[in-house]
Design an enzyme around this catalytic site. Sequence first.
Site, short mmCIF file in Angstrom:
data_model
loop_
_atom_site.label_atom_id
_atom_site.label_comp_id
_atom_site.label_asym_id
_atom_site.label_seq_id
_atom_site.Cartn_x
_atom_site.Cartn_y
_atom_site.Cartn_z
CD GLU A 197 0.24 -1.42 -5.76
OE1 GLU A 197 0.19 -1.55 -6.99
OE2 GLU A 197 1.18 -0.85 -5.18
C1 ACM Z 1 -0.55 3.08 -5.81
O1 ACM Z 1 -0.25 3.52 -6.93
N1 ACM Z 1 -0.16 1.88 -5.45
C2 ACM Z 1 -1.30 3.88 -4.86
#
Ligand code: ACM
Length: 527
Positions: free
Chosen positions: A340
């Site tokens: 992310e």
């Molecule tokens: C995640 O759940 N951002 C690895």
Amino acid sequence: MKTFLFLKSAIIVSCILVIAACTSPKTKINYPPTDLSNAALIPKPISMTPTHSAFGLDSTTVILTSATQDFENVGQFLAKKLRARLDLNLPVNASEGEAAERTIMIHQTDSLNMDSPEAYELHISNDSVLLSARTAAGAFRGIQTLRQLIPEQSNDTLAPQPMWLIPSGKIEDAPNFTYRGAMLDVARHFFTVEEVKKYIDLLAYYKYNVFHMHLTDDQGWRLEIKSWPKLTEIGAQTEVGGGPGGFYTQEEFKELVAYAAERHMQLIPEVDMPGHTNAACFAYPILDGTGKKIKNYTGTRVGFSTFDARKDTVYAFLDDVVREIAAISPSPYFHIGGDESHATKKADYIYFVEKVEEIVQRHGKRMVGWNEIAQADISSSTVAQLWNEPHNALIAAENGSKIILSPATKTYLDMQYDTRSKHGLHWAAYIPVDDAYNWDPETFVEGLPRESILGIEAPLWSETISNSAELEYLAFPRAIGYAELGWTPSEQRNWEDYKKRLVRQQPFLDSNKVNYYRSERIEWEAP
Ligand code: ACM
């Protein structure tokens, strides 16, 4: 004298068996104590051959082990657990043990039928338990099976002292996957050393062998780094909701590593980057790549922070961080997160991951990262952890990398069970106890070869939980099912059969004060 004692004990065990089979006066659930095939073992072993008698565990039993320190330690671990649970003080490798009438022998051998280092065999007869394993890790897994075979109730009707009847027979067992992990996010909320230890100890009972700690995120940096002290002086003082946060000193981290190692589990540290780095950038604004003024963060948004991937200082910093952690972390793996990173330009992200891989390898570790890292040109020794993008897992596997399966829709322990769950989120799915169990890691990603799968891991993100009771509400009972998915091959798994064995974990969970979720899909005994 020895023959006489042996006869006496055989007669007592036989009498108890008859009485137990007929009446079972104290047990709520009436399972024949001598039928090994009825035992509520989780994970289910590969093979069990009952011989319909029992070993009588009592205070005259002694534990003997092969002479190496690691096997003796396994014996000591068993003795410690029996002392705490049954108030039995069994000697380990005491000199008078040779003449004892009842023995538990933990024995190193190179001739087992199964070749996994964690394989073990248990031969249980009237007067002895023989546990054979190639390695101490295998012996440790076998000890968990033995612990699970000990009934809650002793039979003290006829014997001069309490006696616990362990069903006789033979068990041959080995794991399907070499990697069976659980992750705890200690960054969104901090968990104390004692809370983390309790979770590790419960996982060990179900034969987990990896504990992954998500040590840093936007809301907090949780591990002391001596060359960059503000990471914890400033970066550890917050958490989601504005609580006081906290961090582990390097000595405390070593204590957790040793606690896991005593349970033959490796501890994998994760420093999440280049995104999820607000706490580090708040402590050292020179690391920041957003150009914005950094404030501390106590919310739950993701994707807004990033290191500056084009700044040498960032790599000098990371070299120090990885060096200090690698020096106190015996695991062969170092997890760099990598998920992310929405505030990092794609080209910068790729450049960053490749640079950090070099740093991790220079410090003697194999890199692990969330599935996004497959966008970079990673080496085949690097491991990708699938959470949301099967296509990236497939790219990594084609490149020769091994894959850890943690699909959010199946394995995320922070997903709510249902709409009434007290804690947790549901952005990926609601995951009731049966959905958590009823899937097959080997076929989950279409086209992913079995040889590419290292194993499975159940992550527990902590946006909504901040103590052991809340952690346990989300982790249990689902983490018990993931233990079986990691260990037992799919042909031997069956929800109806598993569900019955799960109910019978209740005495263990209750006596360990585990705040498990009493899902309506399980027919729990009344408390
Ligand atoms: C995640 O759940 N951002 C690895």
